[in-house]
Scaffold this motif. Structure first.
Motif, mmCIF file in Angstrom:
data_model
loop_
_atom_site.group_PDB
_atom_site.id
_atom_site.type_symbol
_atom_site.label_atom_id
_atom_site.label_comp_id
_atom_site.label_asym_id
_atom_site.label_seq_id
_atom_site.Cartn_x
_atom_site.Cartn_y
_atom_site.Cartn_z
ATOM 1 N N UNK A 1 0.900 -1.180 -0.102
ATOM 2 C CA UNK A 1 0.044 0.066 0.113
ATOM 3 C C UNK A 1 0.818 1.325 -0.043
ATOM 4 N N UNK A 2 2.076 1.117 0.194
ATOM 5 C CA UNK A 2 3.108 2.251 0.267
ATOM 6 C C UNK A 2 3.915 2.338 -0.827
ATOM 7 N N UNK A 3 3.696 1.569 -1.833
ATOM 8 C CA UNK A 3 4.184 1.985 -3.048
ATOM 9 C C UNK A 3 5.178 0.718 -3.867
ATOM 10 N N UNK A 4 5.037 -0.375 -3.328
ATOM 11 C CA UNK A 4 5.925 -1.545 -3.750
ATOM 12 C C UNK A 4 5.618 -1.881 -5.134
ATOM 13 N N UNK A 5 6.774 -2.139 -5.928
ATOM 14 C CA UNK A 5 8.176 -2.307 -5.560
ATOM 15 C C UNK A 5 9.038 -1.106 -5.549
ATOM 16 N N UNK A 6 8.600 0.156 -6.072
ATOM 17 C CA UNK A 6 9.468 1.100 -6.325
ATOM 18 C C UNK A 6 8.587 2.435 -6.001
ATOM 19 N N UNK A 7 9.349 3.529 -5.229
ATOM 20 C CA UNK A 7 8.727 4.689 -5.380
ATOM 21 C C UNK A 7 9.441 5.630 -5.287
ATOM 22 N N UNK A 8 8.991 7.053 -5.507
ATOM 23 C CA UNK A 8 9.834 8.194 -5.243
ATOM 24 C C UNK A 8 9.646 8.839 -3.501
ATOM 25 N N UNK A 9 10.803 9.130 -2.999
ATOM 26 C CA UNK A 9 10.579 9.487 -1.845
ATOM 27 C C UNK A 9 11.328 10.999 -1.826
ATOM 28 N N UNK A 10 10.359 12.014 -1.768
ATOM 29 C CA UNK A 10 11.046 13.512 -1.782
ATOM 30 C C UNK A 10 10.353 13.766 -0.237
ATOM 31 N N UNK A 11 11.265 14.416 0.481
ATOM 32 C CA UNK A 11 10.759 14.622 1.752
ATOM 33 C C UNK A 11 10.662 16.147 2.167
ATOM 34 N N UNK A 12 9.780 16.661 3.129
ATOM 35 C CA UNK A 12 9.694 17.937 3.247
ATOM 36 C C UNK A 12 8.534 18.872 2.739
ATOM 37 N N UNK A 13 8.313 18.192 1.501
ATOM 38 C CA UNK A 13 7.103 18.787 0.668
ATOM 39 C C UNK A 13 5.949 18.054 1.157
ATOM 40 N N UNK A 14 4.672 18.142 0.591
ATOM 41 C CA UNK A 14 3.440 17.340 0.802
ATOM 42 C C UNK A 14 3.741 16.040 0.337
ATOM 43 N N UNK A 15 3.196 14.982 0.968
ATOM 44 C CA UNK A 15 3.675 13.661 0.762
ATOM 45 C C UNK A 15 3.129 13.282 -0.818
ATOM 46 N N UNK A 16 2.271 14.071 -1.340
ATOM 47 C CA UNK A 16 1.883 13.709 -2.555
ATOM 48 C C UNK A 16 2.770 13.801 -3.812
ATOM 49 N N UNK A 17 4.061 14.540 -3.517
ATOM 50 C CA UNK A 17 5.082 14.620 -4.555
ATOM 51 C C UNK A 17 5.824 13.589 -4.543
ATOM 52 N N UNK A 18 5.626 12.349 -3.441
ATOM 53 C CA UNK A 18 6.553 11.046 -3.387
ATOM 54 C C UNK A 18 5.955 10.052 -4.168
#
Ligand SMILES: Nc1nc2c(c(=O)[nH]1)N[C@H]1C(S)=C(S)[C@@H](COP(=O)(O)O)O[C@H]1N2
Ligand SMILES: [Mo]
Length: 438
Positions: free
Chosen positions: A258-275
């Protein structure tokens, strides 16, 4: 009692000033939020809370007591434990504050925010999962499998916080449409992957590049295959940061489905919607990305403050960048009893978007006085920071512990709701928990 609690919530959501008057007979000045509990109201509130309220004279009006403001039943979804489901189509679930006590958020406690229907990932071969990198400002468009990503680029691990832009939406008055997040659409796991920058350098960034955006493998909730549920991005300077990762692991394991398996972008500090989750494609753009949920009221707020309930023209809405300073009390859990005469150890986390947290304070008298808490440095940039405090109570009764973080440029969390906006983003009002001293 449950129905009764929901009734109180609805009344406070509709109008906190009238709710106060109807429930407790507390007359509140709508401008100053000063309220005065008459004896009968004080008796009614004390009865509802099960204790006297030593600092009742300092309690602001229009504020539902924290003991009654707690969320409802816990549910479980596969791989998750104790999360509160806000929506099951698509699945959206948040974490109760006391389950966010770990320094590093375990997968089972990381919230889930889905804009569309997640892909079925049970039968895939993760190594063969392909990521395409293209866009008008990509010099040499490329497709890489996860196996190739792992082989070609240096691996990096960071603890990075992820918070939904709509976290806290539930408190806005007038209410904003969308998942009614309380405080738990946030977490800070450890992520492993390759730098987005390293991959972009391999692809070649043309001089006119301004934005990098993602597409995931999830599908639109309507079932329409021509529609994309969400495709957002960040300006180049954010995409090129050391901590912007294309990640295949969370806490040293596969990313939960549910958190993006197998690959996701993680860009922190901004709204989670950019990840972007279930990452299939990155585009290097020569314009500010215009994918679904980049425009209109999505993840945008009025550029200048507006009166609650205002209709804001599109050209006066600005894209949310850094998230504001915020904190949580993760121990003890709201509603506990504590023995008079013993100090109470209280702790939580604080974070501040692109900034670091500079100071942390707690109050037991509805914000009249504040005590400085011990605040630790982050493990790395964008990791949340642990804080600890010891509190002493003057007499038995009902108390609220309020927590307030200040970022490294002096901006503090507000005690009441910050600027209203049409979609209810960026509520960083102080978190508070209830304690009965007996
Ligand atoms: N592909 C895809 N990526 C997505 C989303 C989505 O719906 N689809 N939701 C975004 C939003 S709004 C948030 S807050 C975070 C939530 O991440 P989580 O579900 O792992 O907690 O993912 C972001 N990435
Ligand atoms: Mo979000």
């Amino acid at each position: 009692m449950k129905n009764n609690q929901r009734g109180i919530h609805e009344m406070y959501a509709e109008n906190p000033v009238t709710a106060d008057e109807l429930i407790w007979g507390r007359k509140v000045d709508p401008l100053t939020r000063r309220g005065f509990l008459k004896n009968s109201g004080l008796v009614a509130m004390s009865a509802a809370l099960g204790a006297s309220i030593p600092f009742a004279h300092l309690m602001p009006g229009g504020l539902i007591p924290a003991a009654l403001a707690q969320s409802g039943e816990g549910f479980t979804i596969p791989g998750k434990e104790g999360l509160i489901i806000l929506n099951d189509r698509p699945v959206n679930a948040e974490t109760p504050a006391h389950l966010l006590d770990d320094e590093v958020t375990p997968g089972k406690y990381l919230f889930v925010r889905n804009n569309g229907t997640p892909p079925v990932t049970t039968n895939i071969d993760p190594d063969a999962w392909a990521l395409e990198i293209a866009g008008e400002s990509a010099a040499r468009p490329l497709t890489l499998t996860i196996a190739e990503l792992k082989e070609k680029f240096e691996h990096h691990t960071y603890q990075l916080q992820l918070e939904c832009g709509g976290n806290g939406r539930r408190e806005f008055v007038p209410p904003a449409a969308g998942n009614q997040w309380s405080v738990g659409a946030v977490g800070c796991p450890e992520w492993t992957g390759v730098r987005l920058r390293d991959v972009l350098e391999e692809v070649g960034i043309k001089d006119d590049a301004v934005y990098v955006a993602y597409y995931g493998a999830d599908t639109h909730a309507s079932g329409d295959p021509t529609k994309v549920p969400i495709s957002r991005g960040v300006p180049m300077h954010k995409a090129l940061e050391d901590e912007a990762l294309i990640a295949w692991a969370m806490n040293g394991e596969d990313i939960p489905p549910m958190n993006g398996y197998p690959l996701r972008l993680v860009i922190s500090g901004w709204p989670g919607s950019v990840a972007g989750k279930w990452l299939k494609k990155l585009v290097v753009r020569n314009i500010v990305h215009d994918g679904p949920k980049m425009t209109g009221t999505s993840y945008r707020v009025p550029c200048k403050p507006v009166a609650p309930g205002s209709v804001v023209p599109d050209n006066e809405m600005c894209i949310i960048e850094s998230m504001p300073v915020k904190s949580l009390v993760t121990f003890p859990r709201s509603g506990i009893e504590h023995a008079l005469g013993e100090a109470l150890a209280v702790r939580g986390h604080a974070w501040a978007g692109d900034n670091a947290v500079g100071a942390m304070h707690v109050s037991i008298d509805f914000g009249a006085t504040w005590q400085e808490a011990d605040l630790k440095a982050p493990r790395n940039r964008y990791a949340w920071q642990r804080w600890n405090a010891r509190l002493e109570f003057p007499e038995t009764g009902y108390y609220e512990i309020w927590a307030r973080a200040t970022d490294d440029v002096g901006r503090s969390q507000p005690m009441v709701l910050p600027g209203w906006n049409p979609k209810g983003y960026l509520n960083n009002a102080c978190h508070r928990i209830a304690v009965q001293v007996i």
